[in-house]
Enzyme design. Sequence first.
Site, short mmCIF file in Angstrom:
data_model
loop_
_atom_site.label_atom_id
_atom_site.label_comp_id
_atom_site.label_asym_id
_atom_site.label_seq_id
_atom_site.Cartn_x
_atom_site.Cartn_y
_atom_site.Cartn_z
N PRO A 2 0.78 -1.22 0.00
CA PRO A 2 0.00 0.00 0.00
C PRO A 2 0.82 1.28 0.00
O PRO A 2 1.84 1.38 0.67
CB PRO A 2 -0.80 -0.11 1.29
CG PRO A 2 0.01 -0.99 2.16
CD PRO A 2 0.85 -1.86 1.31
N GLU A 3 0.34 2.25 -0.75
CA GLU A 3 0.86 3.61 -0.69
C GLU A 3 -0.32 4.50 -0.28
O GLU A 3 -1.36 3.99 0.12
CB GLU A 3 1.44 4.03 -2.03
CG GLU A 3 2.63 3.16 -2.44
CD GLU A 3 3.26 3.56 -3.75
OE1 GLU A 3 3.18 4.74 -4.12
OE2 GLU A 3 3.84 2.69 -4.41
N LYS A 59 1.39 6.98 4.95
CA LYS A 59 0.96 5.59 4.91
C LYS A 59 0.54 5.08 6.29
O LYS A 59 0.33 3.88 6.47
CB LYS A 59 2.11 4.71 4.37
CG LYS A 59 2.51 5.05 2.94
CD LYS A 59 3.80 4.35 2.52
CE LYS A 59 4.38 5.00 1.28
NZ LYS A 59 5.78 4.56 1.04
N ARG A 109 3.30 -11.10 5.17
CA ARG A 109 4.75 -10.90 5.31
C ARG A 109 5.15 -10.22 6.62
O ARG A 109 6.36 -10.14 6.92
CB ARG A 109 5.29 -10.10 4.12
CG ARG A 109 5.32 -10.93 2.86
CD ARG A 109 5.78 -10.13 1.66
NE ARG A 109 7.20 -9.83 1.71
CZ ARG A 109 7.82 -9.08 0.80
NH1 ARG A 109 7.14 -8.57 -0.20
NH2 ARG A 109 9.10 -8.86 0.89
N ARG A 255 15.00 -0.72 -6.35
CA ARG A 255 13.58 -0.83 -6.69
C ARG A 255 13.37 -0.67 -8.18
O ARG A 255 14.08 0.09 -8.83
CB ARG A 255 12.75 0.25 -5.97
CG ARG A 255 13.24 0.67 -4.62
CD ARG A 255 13.01 -0.36 -3.56
NE ARG A 255 11.64 -0.82 -3.53
CZ ARG A 255 10.73 -0.33 -2.74
NH1 ARG A 255 11.01 0.65 -1.92
NH2 ARG A 255 9.52 -0.82 -2.75
#
Length: 265
Positions: A2-3, A59, A109, A255
Amino acid sequence: MPELPEVEVAARNLRAWLGGKRITAASFATTRIIRGQAPRTFVRLVVGQRVREVERRGKWLCLRLSSGGALYSHLGMTGKWVRRDGPAVRWERARLDAGEVSVRYVDPRQFGRLIAAPDGAPPEAWRALGPDPLTDGLDPAWLRERLQRTGRSIKEALMDQSIAAGVGNIQAAEALWRARISPIRAASSLSPSEVRRVVDGIEASIRFTLGEEEAPEITYVEEPGADNPFLVYGKAGAPCPRCRTPIRKRTQGGRATFYCPRCQT
DNA sequence: AACGGAACCTGAAAGC
DNA sequence: TGCTTTCAGGTTCCGT
């Protein structure tokens, strides 16, 4: 993963499910998500309290309670708040019940975080956040000044949470495509008008993503069967929506970045 | 102070 | 088919 837009959707959903309601029962599993705080600390914090408001900053999420305490939540890479009835779902790490309504925190995770704050005080990571593009807006002059002071690329700088709270790997790539700025440009090399384009790009990308994703359940793009609502992220080889040049993928600071080699300069 | 890279986790997809 | 490697939208910690 999520952002800002996904966390904003989570905030709206939590508000609708729990806003104004009293937590009647709760449970928290012992995982790295609660980092040393005992499960009973969380249970004591929330049970019997009303959820006064649900706040989002970058976030981060914050459930403010009638006691003055707060439950802070960060979704990490795979965290989600979902509304479910029945027994624990796979990867369920926490549960909040308000009468008939049952809400679960699911996170395979375990990069997410839950923080119990009996006095409501925010964690250091929250206090270090810069302006939130959706709620505060970004001031181009301030942003340019910040970008001037770093040796990093514009892509990496935009992902710094003290510069633009909530912008992550996807929103940075999408915003730079909208701004027609190459992700590998030095942040300090952007002119005032280019910085303004970046600000517009960030706000447009966030609003667009929000429109695409608003739903009672978030699907992350790398989950099986999910469709990709983005313009360049995950679109290597596909034609640029603006100039039809194939979108390129490269690695930057570990990234993946996606960009158009022709119209982003 | 600032930067690059590894570490933290698990699962799905891609590669062989 | 089955095993191995790679990759994933996050932050944090450690060494330079």
